[in-house]
Design an enzyme around this catalytic site. Structure first.
Site, PDB file in Angstrom:
ATOM      1  N   SER A  61       0.003  -4.013   0.503  1.00  0.00           N
ATOM      2  CA  SER A  61       1.451  -4.097   0.760  1.00  0.00           C
ATOM      3  C   SER A  61       2.073  -2.851   1.368  1.00  0.00           C
ATOM      4  CB  SER A  61       2.190  -4.440  -0.526  1.00  0.00           C
ATOM      5  OG  SER A  61       2.083  -5.814  -0.765  1.00  0.00           O
ATOM      6  N   LYS A  64       3.480  -3.274   4.673  1.00  0.00           N
ATOM      7  CA  LYS A  64       4.808  -3.867   4.914  1.00  0.00           C
ATOM      8  C   LYS A  64       5.723  -2.850   5.603  1.00  0.00           C
ATOM      9  CE  LYS A  64       4.368  -7.394   1.374  1.00  0.00           C
ATOM     10  NZ  LYS A  64       4.107  -7.585  -0.043  1.00  0.00           N
ATOM     11  N   TYR A 189      -0.401 -10.877   9.625  1.00  0.00           N
ATOM     12  CA  TYR A 189      -0.029 -10.270   8.336  1.00  0.00           C
ATOM     13  C   TYR A 189      -1.270  -9.896   7.512  1.00  0.00           C
ATOM     14  CZ  TYR A 189       1.512 -10.085   3.466  1.00  0.00           C
ATOM     15  OH  TYR A 189       1.694  -9.693   2.155  1.00  0.00           O
ATOM     16  N   TYR A 241       8.412  -3.531  -6.166  1.00  0.00           N
ATOM     17  CA  TYR A 241       8.704  -4.912  -6.589  1.00  0.00           C
ATOM     18  C   TYR A 241       9.643  -4.948  -7.787  1.00  0.00           C
ATOM     19  CZ  TYR A 241       4.722  -5.182  -3.641  1.00  0.00           C
ATOM     20  OH  TYR A 241       3.879  -4.998  -2.605  1.00  0.00           O
ATOM     21  N   VAL A 259      -1.675  -3.763  -3.664  1.00  0.00           N
ATOM     22  CA  VAL A 259      -2.630  -4.233  -4.674  1.00  0.00           C
ATOM     23  C   VAL A 259      -4.045  -3.687  -4.460  1.00  0.00           C
ATOM     24  CG1 VAL A 259      -1.439  -6.334  -5.445  1.00  0.00           C
ATOM     25  CG2 VAL A 259      -3.008  -6.457  -3.503  1.00  0.00           C
TER      26      VAL A 259
HETATM   27  O1  DON Z   1      -0.156 -10.696   0.574  1.00  0.00           O
HETATM   28  C1  DON Z   1      -0.751 -10.286  -0.407  1.00  0.00           C
HETATM   29  O2  DON Z   1      -0.715 -10.858  -1.486  1.00  0.00           O
HETATM   30  C2  DON Z   1      -1.549  -9.005  -0.259  1.00  0.00           C
HETATM   31  N1  DON Z   1      -2.147  -8.930   1.026  1.00  0.00           N
HETATM   32  C3  DON Z   1      -0.676  -7.812  -0.459  1.00  0.00           C
HETATM   33  C4  DON Z   1       0.127  -7.875  -1.744  1.00  0.00           C
HETATM   34  C5  DON Z   1       0.389  -6.545  -2.342  1.00  0.00           C
HETATM   35  O3  DON Z   1      -0.202  -5.548  -2.035  1.00  0.00           O
HETATM   36  C6  DON Z   1       1.350  -6.531  -3.456  1.00  0.00           C
HETATM   37  N2  DON Z   1       1.340  -5.232  -4.057  1.00  0.00           N
HETATM   38  N3  DON Z   1       1.437  -4.673  -4.997  1.00  0.00           N
END
Ligand code: DON
Length: 305
Positions: A61, A64, A189, A241, A259
């Site tokens: 993330s 982003k 994405y 978040y 993540v």
């Molecule tokens: O879209 C997703 O679920 C992952 N590629 C990224 C999510 C993420 O890193 C949330 N973070 N804490």
């Protein structure tokens, strides 16, 4: 600096064994939960590190921010924020609930998955490959690594299993917020989330944002100051978040987590911080990473509040 990094490392290490490596993207489950590193890039461009700072992991993330920066550069503020809001949600990063209940399919902010997918759709190009190249171009500048690339295994792993993101994207497509080819937006994405980075690199990324968009190593402007202001505001209000409020109180540094286990922090006019430890807390933020940030914030008085 060396002493404070050592102390932060020893402090954060106490929580090793807590939390869990992400496994909803099967390839991420292979990460070693015992890894920990902390890096600081100062505004002279020098990076100080401790721990496993050269281990590669996927940015997830934290991408982003790169997606948002690329979209802002490509189509500007008005267009981007016609497709995504600016408000925190208080829901988890991949929540679908508000897309339907708010009677508008416009996602709340660019830091949640739905918002980032919508922002991705603003990046123009003839093909998903060309659009991803634009993100990669900015990623290489922001992470200070011209060789930077994405991890194909993690990309395929998420493409195959990303049902939740597909659901978010098709819902927004049904609501006429996400226009065009949904699968192509998801490809761009997922590739952005799979960029392979190190803790050192994310601290340099943080230092560029801390330095109002100017690289502390080359002196070149990589993101315009107004766009940095937008990005740092969203990091503060939404970057962690549904833990963003508590993080603001306990740490007080504009930050973004992923993540994969990374957290990137930008302390305005002071420094960039990168931490990496793949075991996550219940909200998807690095368990030891948050502890390390908490320690640094207190030891160096870094809270912006
Ligand atoms: O879209 C997703 O679920 C992952 N590629 C990224 C999510 C993420 O890193 C949330 N973070 N804490």
């Amino acid at each position: 600096m060396k002493k404070v990094l050592q102390e932060a490392y020893t402090y954060a290490k106490q929580w090793m064994g807590q939390g869990k490596v992400a496994d909803y993207i099967p390839e991420l489950a292979k990460a070693d939960p015992n890894h920990l590193s902390i890096c600081i890039t100062d505004l002279g461009g020098y990076t100080h590190c401790i721990g496993d700072s050269k281990i590669h992991f996927t940015i997830q993330s934290i991408a982003k921010i790169i997606i948002l920066a690329t979209a802002l550069k490509s189509v500007g503020f008005e267009e981007v924020f016609s497709r995504v809001g600016m408000e925190p949600t208080g829901d988890s990063f991949n929540s679908i609930v508000r897309l339907e209940t708010m009677h508008s399919y416009k996602p709340f902010n660019p830091m949640i998955n739905a918002g980032a997918i919508s922002v991705t759709s603003c990046i123009p190009g003839k093909s998903p490959g060309e659009r991803f190249e634009k993100i990669l171009y900015n990623a290489r500048l922001l992470l200070g690594n011209q060789e930077l690339t994405y991890d194909e295994h993690v990309f395929y792993s998420e493409s195959k299993t990303g049902g939740r993101n597909r659901a978010l994207a098709y819902m927004m497509n049904d609501g006429k917020v996400l226009l065009g080819n949904v699968e192509e937006h998801l490809e761009v994405y997922f590739k952005a989330c799979s960029l392979r980075v190190t803790c050192e690199e994310i601290s340099y990324f943080g230092a560029i944002l801390a330095n109002n968009g100017i690289s502390p190593r080359t002196g070149k402007m990589i993101i315009e100051p107004f766009q940095v202001k937008v990005i740092r505001s969203l990091m503060t209000t939404c970057g962690m978040y549904d833990a963003s409020g508590e993080f603001a109180i306990c740490v007080g540094i504009p930050s973004k987590s992923g993540v994969g286990g990374g957290i990137m922090g930008a302390v305005p006019n002071r420094m960039g911080i990168g931490v990496y430890s793949p075991a996550l807390d219940a909200k998807g933020n690095s368990y030891c990473g948050i502890k390390a940030m908490e320690f640094l914030s207190h030891a160096l008085e870094l809270s912006i509040f």
